[in-house]
Design a protein around this motif. Sequence first.
Motif, PDB file in Angstrom:
ATOM      1  N   THR A  44      -0.669  45.062  60.637  1.00  0.00           N
ATOM      2  CA  THR A  44      -0.884  44.939  59.198  1.00  0.00           C
ATOM      3  C   THR A  44       0.433  45.115  58.452  1.00  0.00           C
ATOM      4  N   ASN A  45       0.706  44.230  57.505  1.00  0.00           N
ATOM      5  CA  ASN A  45       1.908  44.338  56.683  1.00  0.00           C
ATOM      6  C   ASN A  45       1.620  45.211  55.474  1.00  0.00           C
ATOM      7  N   ILE A  46       2.291  46.345  55.416  1.00  0.00           N
ATOM      8  CA  ILE A  46       2.198  47.204  54.233  1.00  0.00           C
ATOM      9  C   ILE A  46       3.375  46.826  53.338  1.00  0.00           C
ATOM     10  N   THR A  50       8.125  49.225  62.312  1.00  0.00           N
ATOM     11  CA  THR A  50       9.205  48.322  61.932  1.00  0.00           C
ATOM     12  C   THR A  50       9.246  48.219  60.414  1.00  0.00           C
ATOM     13  N   ILE A  51      10.448  48.317  59.853  1.00  0.00           N
ATOM     14  CA  ILE A  51      10.607  48.199  58.404  1.00  0.00           C
ATOM     15  C   ILE A  51      11.604  47.091  58.111  1.00  0.00           C
ATOM     16  N   ARG A  52      11.187  46.154  57.268  1.00  0.00           N
ATOM     17  CA  ARG A  52      12.045  45.040  56.879  1.00  0.00           C
ATOM     18  C   ARG A  52      12.385  45.147  55.396  1.00  0.00           C
ATOM     19  N   GLN A  61      17.250  42.787  56.592  1.00  0.00           N
ATOM     20  CA  GLN A  61      17.490  43.538  57.815  1.00  0.00           C
ATOM     21  C   GLN A  61      16.180  44.103  58.333  1.00  0.00           C
ATOM     22  N   GLU A  62      16.143  44.334  59.639  1.00  0.00           N
ATOM     23  CA  GLU A  62      14.952  44.858  60.295  1.00  0.00           C
ATOM     24  C   GLU A  62      15.330  46.118  61.051  1.00  0.00           C
ATOM     25  N   LEU A  63      14.595  47.186  60.778  1.00  0.00           N
ATOM     26  CA  LEU A  63      14.867  48.481  61.405  1.00  0.00           C
ATOM     27  C   LEU A  63      13.669  48.905  62.241  1.00  0.00           C
ATOM     28  N   ILE A  82       6.416  47.080  55.821  1.00  0.00           N
ATOM     29  CA  ILE A  82       6.272  48.099  56.860  1.00  0.00           C
ATOM     30  C   ILE A  82       5.185  47.649  57.829  1.00  0.00           C
ATOM     31  N   PHE A  83       5.543  47.589  59.112  1.00  0.00           N
ATOM     32  CA  PHE A  83       4.598  47.172  60.157  1.00  0.00           C
ATOM     33  C   PHE A  83       4.414  48.322  61.144  1.00  0.00           C
ATOM     34  N   VAL A  84       3.176  48.775  61.285  1.00  0.00           N
ATOM     35  CA  VAL A  84       2.855  49.872  62.194  1.00  0.00           C
ATOM     36  C   VAL A  84       2.366  49.296  63.515  1.00  0.00           C
TER      37      VAL A  84
END
Length: 310
Positions: free
Chosen positions: A292-294, A187-189, A193-195, A269-271
Amino acid sequence: MQILFIVNEAAGHGKGKKVWHHLQQHLTINYQVAFTEYEGHGQELAKNWAQDAQTKKLIVIVGGDGTIHEVVSGVVHNEFIVIGVVRAGSGNDFARYFTTFQNALQIETYIQTEMASLPTDIGAVQLGNLQHEIFVNNAGVGFDAFVTKHINKSRLKFYLNKIGLGKLSYAAAVVRGLFSFERFDVTIRADNQELQFQQAWFVAMSNQPYFGGGMKISPSSKPDDGQVEITIVHGISRLKLLLVFVTVFFEKHTKFKEITFLQGNQFNIFVHANNIDCHTDGNYIGEIKEGTNIHCTVQHNAWQIISKEH
Protein backbone atom coordinates in the motif's frame (compact mmCIF):
# COMPACT_ATOMS: atom_id res chain seq x y z
CA MET A 1 -18.94 38.18 17.04
CA GLN A 2 -20.17 34.60 16.75
CA ILE A 3 -18.54 32.03 18.99
CA LEU A 4 -19.20 28.32 19.27
CA PHE A 5 -17.85 26.09 22.01
CA ILE A 6 -17.50 22.46 20.93
CA VAL A 7 -17.20 20.44 24.09
CA ASN A 8 -16.18 16.82 24.46
CA GLU A 9 -17.28 16.03 28.01
CA ALA A 10 -15.70 12.58 27.77
CA ALA A 11 -12.23 13.95 26.93
CA GLY A 12 -9.58 12.93 29.45
CA HIS A 13 -12.09 10.42 30.83
CA GLY A 14 -14.35 13.13 32.20
CA LYS A 15 -11.91 16.02 32.40
CA GLY A 16 -13.71 17.74 29.53
CA LYS A 17 -16.93 17.93 31.53
CA LYS A 18 -15.18 19.41 34.57
CA VAL A 19 -13.25 21.97 32.52
CA TRP A 20 -16.40 23.10 30.70
CA HIS A 21 -18.41 23.36 33.93
CA HIS A 22 -15.76 25.63 35.44
CA LEU A 23 -15.33 27.66 32.26
CA GLN A 24 -19.00 28.38 31.65
CA GLN A 25 -19.42 29.73 35.19
CA HIS A 26 -17.04 32.57 34.30
CA LEU A 27 -18.28 33.40 30.79
CA THR A 28 -20.21 36.67 30.46
CA ILE A 29 -20.45 36.78 26.66
CA ASN A 30 -23.08 35.46 24.28
CA TYR A 31 -22.12 32.11 22.81
CA GLN A 32 -23.40 28.86 21.41
CA VAL A 33 -22.34 25.45 22.67
CA ALA A 34 -22.49 21.98 21.15
CA PHE A 35 -21.50 18.70 22.78
CA THR A 36 -19.90 15.83 20.91
CA GLU A 37 -21.84 12.61 21.28
CA TYR A 38 -19.92 10.09 19.17
CA GLU A 39 -16.71 9.63 17.19
CA GLY A 40 -16.58 12.07 14.28
CA HIS A 41 -19.30 14.30 15.71
CA GLY A 42 -16.88 17.19 16.27
CA GLN A 43 -16.15 17.32 12.55
CA GLU A 44 -19.86 17.39 11.70
CA LEU A 45 -20.63 20.12 14.23
CA ALA A 46 -17.79 22.34 13.05
CA LYS A 47 -18.52 21.87 9.35
CA ASN A 48 -22.23 22.58 9.70
CA TRP A 49 -21.74 25.69 11.84
CA ALA A 50 -18.98 27.11 9.65
CA GLN A 51 -20.22 26.39 6.15
CA ASP A 52 -22.03 29.70 5.53
CA ALA A 53 -19.53 31.97 7.30
CA GLN A 54 -18.84 35.29 5.57
CA THR A 55 -17.07 37.00 8.46
CA LYS A 56 -14.69 35.76 11.13
CA LYS A 57 -16.17 33.29 13.59
CA LEU A 58 -14.48 31.61 16.54
CA ILE A 59 -14.69 27.96 17.50
CA VAL A 60 -13.33 27.12 20.93
CA ILE A 61 -12.66 23.43 21.46
CA VAL A 62 -12.87 22.03 24.98
CA GLY A 63 -11.22 18.65 24.64
CA GLY A 64 -8.06 16.79 23.76
CA ASP A 65 -6.08 15.99 20.64
CA GLY A 66 -8.76 13.72 19.21
CA THR A 67 -11.45 16.39 19.46
CA ILE A 68 -9.12 18.99 17.97
CA HIS A 69 -8.41 16.62 15.07
CA GLU A 70 -12.14 16.24 14.37
CA VAL A 71 -13.01 19.94 14.56
CA VAL A 72 -10.10 21.12 12.43
CA SER A 73 -11.03 18.43 9.88
CA GLY A 74 -14.40 20.12 9.55
CA VAL A 75 -13.08 23.63 8.84
CA VAL A 76 -9.91 23.05 6.80
CA HIS A 77 -9.58 25.70 4.08
CA ASN A 78 -12.36 27.86 5.58
CA GLU A 79 -10.70 31.26 5.85
CA PHE A 80 -13.37 32.72 8.14
CA ILE A 81 -13.02 30.23 11.00
CA VAL A 82 -10.49 30.75 13.79
CA ILE A 83 -9.74 27.88 16.16
CA GLY A 84 -9.04 28.26 19.87
CA VAL A 85 -8.55 25.46 22.38
CA VAL A 86 -9.06 24.95 26.10
CA ARG A 87 -7.06 21.86 26.93
CA ALA A 88 -9.02 19.02 28.48
CA GLY A 89 -7.44 15.82 27.21
CA SER A 90 -4.95 13.37 28.67
CA GLY A 91 -1.98 13.75 26.32
CA ASN A 92 -2.54 17.34 25.17
CA ASP A 93 0.25 17.32 22.60
CA PHE A 94 -1.47 20.12 20.69
CA ALA A 95 -1.35 22.37 23.75
CA ARG A 96 2.37 21.73 24.25
CA TYR A 97 3.15 23.67 21.09
CA PHE A 98 0.17 25.74 19.97
CA THR A 99 -1.29 28.75 21.77
CA THR A 100 -4.36 27.88 23.86
CA PHE A 101 -6.84 29.68 26.10
CA GLN A 102 -6.27 29.23 29.83
CA ASN A 103 -9.50 30.75 31.15
CA ALA A 104 -12.71 32.61 30.30
CA LEU A 105 -11.11 36.04 30.66
CA GLN A 106 -8.61 35.27 27.92
CA ILE A 107 -11.41 34.18 25.60
CA GLU A 108 -13.46 37.32 26.27
CA THR A 109 -10.44 39.57 25.85
CA TYR A 110 -9.61 37.90 22.56
CA ILE A 111 -13.02 38.39 20.95
CA GLN A 112 -12.97 42.08 21.92
CA THR A 113 -9.85 42.57 19.81
CA GLU A 114 -9.43 42.13 16.07
CA MET A 115 -9.17 38.36 16.60
CA ALA A 116 -5.62 38.08 15.30
CA SER A 117 -4.97 34.64 13.87
CA LEU A 118 -2.13 32.70 12.31
CA PRO A 119 -2.42 30.57 9.16
CA THR A 120 -1.31 27.03 9.94
CA ASP A 121 -0.40 23.95 7.91
CA ILE A 122 -2.21 20.64 7.97
CA GLY A 123 -0.68 17.26 7.24
CA ALA A 124 -2.48 14.73 5.05
CA VAL A 125 -2.10 11.01 4.42
CA GLN A 126 -3.68 8.98 1.64
CA LEU A 127 -3.77 5.22 2.29
CA GLY A 128 -3.71 3.74 -1.20
CA ASN A 129 -6.88 4.62 -3.10
CA LEU A 130 -9.15 4.22 -0.13
CA GLN A 131 -8.67 6.49 2.84
CA HIS A 132 -7.70 10.16 3.14
CA GLU A 133 -6.96 11.64 6.56
CA ILE A 134 -5.59 14.93 7.81
CA PHE A 135 -3.40 15.38 10.87
CA VAL A 136 -2.87 18.45 13.03
CA ASN A 137 -0.02 17.07 15.15
CA ASN A 138 1.27 13.87 13.61
CA ALA A 139 0.48 10.59 11.92
CA GLY A 140 2.23 7.27 12.31
CA VAL A 141 2.71 3.84 10.81
CA GLY A 142 3.91 0.93 12.92
CA PHE A 143 4.72 0.79 16.61
CA ASP A 144 3.27 4.17 17.63
CA ALA A 145 -0.05 3.26 15.99
CA PHE A 146 0.14 -0.23 17.54
CA VAL A 147 0.53 1.43 20.95
CA THR A 148 -2.34 3.83 20.21
CA LYS A 149 -4.63 0.92 19.34
CA HIS A 150 -3.87 -0.83 22.59
CA ILE A 151 -4.20 2.32 24.68
CA ASN A 152 -7.71 2.78 23.33
CA LYS A 153 -8.57 -0.76 24.42
CA SER A 154 -6.91 -0.55 27.81
CA ARG A 155 -8.39 0.39 31.16
CA LEU A 156 -4.97 1.63 32.29
CA LYS A 157 -5.46 5.05 30.65
CA PHE A 158 -8.75 5.43 32.51
CA TYR A 159 -7.18 4.76 35.90
CA LEU A 160 -4.15 6.97 35.24
CA ASN A 161 -6.43 9.81 34.20
CA LYS A 162 -8.36 9.41 37.44
CA ILE A 163 -5.21 10.18 39.43
CA GLY A 164 -3.95 12.89 37.10
CA LEU A 165 -1.28 10.77 35.39
CA GLY A 166 -2.98 10.20 32.04
CA LYS A 167 0.10 11.20 30.08
CA LEU A 168 1.89 8.13 31.47
CA SER A 169 -0.53 5.79 29.71
CA TYR A 170 1.44 6.10 26.47
CA ALA A 171 4.73 5.31 28.18
CA ALA A 172 3.18 2.32 29.94
CA ALA A 173 1.74 1.01 26.68
CA VAL A 174 5.15 1.38 25.01
CA VAL A 175 6.74 -0.89 27.61
CA ARG A 176 3.99 -3.48 27.27
CA GLY A 177 4.15 -3.46 23.48
CA LEU A 178 7.92 -3.77 23.22
CA PHE A 179 7.83 -7.54 23.41
CA SER A 180 4.91 -8.25 21.07
CA PHE A 181 5.37 -5.89 18.14
CA GLU A 182 6.79 -7.34 14.90
CA ARG A 183 9.18 -5.03 13.06
CA PHE A 184 8.91 -4.45 9.32
CA ASP A 185 10.86 -3.20 6.31
CA VAL A 186 9.88 0.06 4.66
CA THR A 187 10.70 2.01 1.50
CA ILE A 188 10.38 5.80 1.36
CA ARG A 189 10.44 7.74 -1.89
CA ALA A 190 10.93 11.49 -2.02
CA ASP A 191 12.68 14.04 -4.24
CA ASN A 192 13.66 11.45 -6.86
CA GLN A 193 15.40 9.25 -4.33
CA GLU A 194 14.46 5.93 -2.76
CA LEU A 195 15.50 4.97 0.76
CA GLN A 196 15.27 1.47 2.25
CA PHE A 197 14.99 0.77 5.98
CA GLN A 198 15.14 -2.69 7.54
CA GLN A 199 13.59 -3.79 10.80
CA ALA A 200 11.68 -0.55 11.26
CA TRP A 201 9.69 0.11 14.40
CA PHE A 202 7.73 3.05 13.12
CA VAL A 203 7.52 5.91 10.65
CA ALA A 204 6.21 9.11 12.24
CA MET A 205 4.99 12.04 10.13
CA SER A 206 5.02 15.32 12.05
CA ASN A 207 3.54 18.78 11.65
CA GLN A 208 4.71 19.87 15.12
CA PRO A 209 7.30 18.44 17.54
CA TYR A 210 5.26 16.50 20.12
CA PHE A 211 3.52 13.15 20.26
CA GLY A 212 2.62 10.48 22.81
CA GLY A 213 1.92 12.84 25.70
CA GLY A 214 4.98 15.05 25.60
CA MET A 215 7.62 13.17 23.62
CA LYS A 216 9.42 15.69 21.39
CA ILE A 217 9.89 13.21 18.59
CA SER A 218 10.47 15.76 15.81
CA PRO A 219 12.23 18.81 17.30
CA SER A 220 12.57 20.66 13.99
CA SER A 221 8.89 20.47 13.03
CA LYS A 222 7.06 23.76 12.56
CA PRO A 223 3.38 23.96 11.57
CA ASP A 224 3.78 26.98 9.31
CA ASP A 225 6.76 26.14 7.09
CA GLY A 226 5.06 24.14 4.34
CA GLN A 227 7.09 21.06 5.29
CA VAL A 228 6.40 17.72 6.94
CA GLU A 229 9.04 15.83 8.89
CA ILE A 230 9.45 12.06 8.80
CA THR A 231 11.09 10.15 11.66
CA ILE A 232 12.09 6.53 10.99
CA VAL A 233 13.25 4.34 13.87
CA HIS A 234 14.91 1.23 12.43
CA GLY A 235 17.44 -1.51 13.08
CA ILE A 236 17.36 -1.12 16.84
CA SER A 237 16.93 -3.70 19.60
CA ARG A 238 13.91 -3.81 21.88
CA LEU A 239 15.93 -2.74 24.90
CA LYS A 240 17.57 0.13 23.05
CA LEU A 241 14.18 1.29 21.77
CA LEU A 242 13.09 1.72 25.36
CA LEU A 243 16.12 3.95 25.89
CA VAL A 244 15.12 5.94 22.81
CA PHE A 245 11.67 6.63 24.24
CA VAL A 246 13.21 7.82 27.51
CA THR A 247 15.61 10.16 25.72
CA VAL A 248 12.86 11.61 23.49
CA PHE A 249 11.59 13.66 26.43
CA PHE A 250 15.01 15.39 26.56
CA GLU A 251 15.61 15.62 22.77
CA LYS A 252 18.62 13.31 23.04
CA HIS A 253 17.22 10.70 20.64
CA THR A 254 18.51 12.68 17.67
CA LYS A 255 22.00 11.30 18.38
CA PHE A 256 21.03 7.67 17.69
CA LYS A 257 22.29 6.36 14.34
CA GLU A 258 19.19 4.16 14.13
CA ILE A 259 16.91 7.18 13.85
CA THR A 260 16.63 8.91 10.49
CA PHE A 261 14.99 12.30 9.96
CA LEU A 262 13.67 13.46 6.59
CA GLN A 263 11.98 16.72 5.61
CA GLY A 264 9.96 17.65 2.52
CA ASN A 265 6.52 18.55 1.24
CA GLN A 266 5.56 15.03 0.16
CA PHE A 267 6.60 11.41 0.67
CA ASN A 268 5.50 8.00 -0.57
CA ILE A 269 5.87 5.29 2.07
CA PHE A 270 5.65 1.58 1.24
CA VAL A 271 5.46 -0.97 4.06
CA HIS A 272 6.74 -4.47 3.29
CA ALA A 273 4.48 -6.37 5.66
CA ASN A 274 0.80 -7.01 6.22
CA ASN A 275 -1.51 -5.66 8.91
CA ILE A 276 0.62 -2.69 9.98
CA ASP A 277 -1.30 -0.22 12.15
CA CYS A 278 -1.81 3.47 11.31
CA HIS A 279 -2.98 6.50 13.28
CA THR A 280 -3.58 10.22 12.82
CA ASP A 281 -3.37 12.49 15.89
CA GLY A 282 -3.66 9.47 18.16
CA ASN A 283 -6.82 8.22 16.43
CA TYR A 284 -6.41 4.65 15.27
CA ILE A 285 -7.41 4.47 11.59
CA GLY A 286 -6.78 0.80 10.82
CA GLU A 287 -4.30 -1.59 9.23
CA ILE A 288 -2.62 -1.47 5.83
CA LYS A 289 -1.63 -4.31 3.55
CA GLU A 290 1.79 -4.92 2.03
CA GLY A 291 2.51 -2.70 -0.95
CA THR A 292 0.00 0.00 0.00
CA ASN A 293 1.27 3.47 -0.90
CA ILE A 294 0.97 5.85 2.02
CA HIS A 295 1.15 9.26 0.37
CA CYS A 296 2.02 11.95 2.90
CA THR A 297 1.74 15.64 2.03
CA VAL A 298 1.37 19.00 3.73
CA GLN A 299 -1.26 21.61 2.88
CA HIS A 300 0.20 25.06 3.54
CA ASN A 301 -1.85 27.67 5.44
CA ALA A 302 -4.89 25.39 5.59
CA TRP A 303 -6.58 26.70 8.77
CA GLN A 304 -6.46 29.55 11.29
CA ILE A 305 -5.45 29.42 14.94
CA ILE A 306 -5.56 32.18 17.55
CA SER A 307 -2.36 34.20 17.75
CA LYS A 308 -0.24 34.66 20.86
CA GLU A 309 -1.30 38.28 21.25
CA HIS A 310 -4.59 37.42 22.94
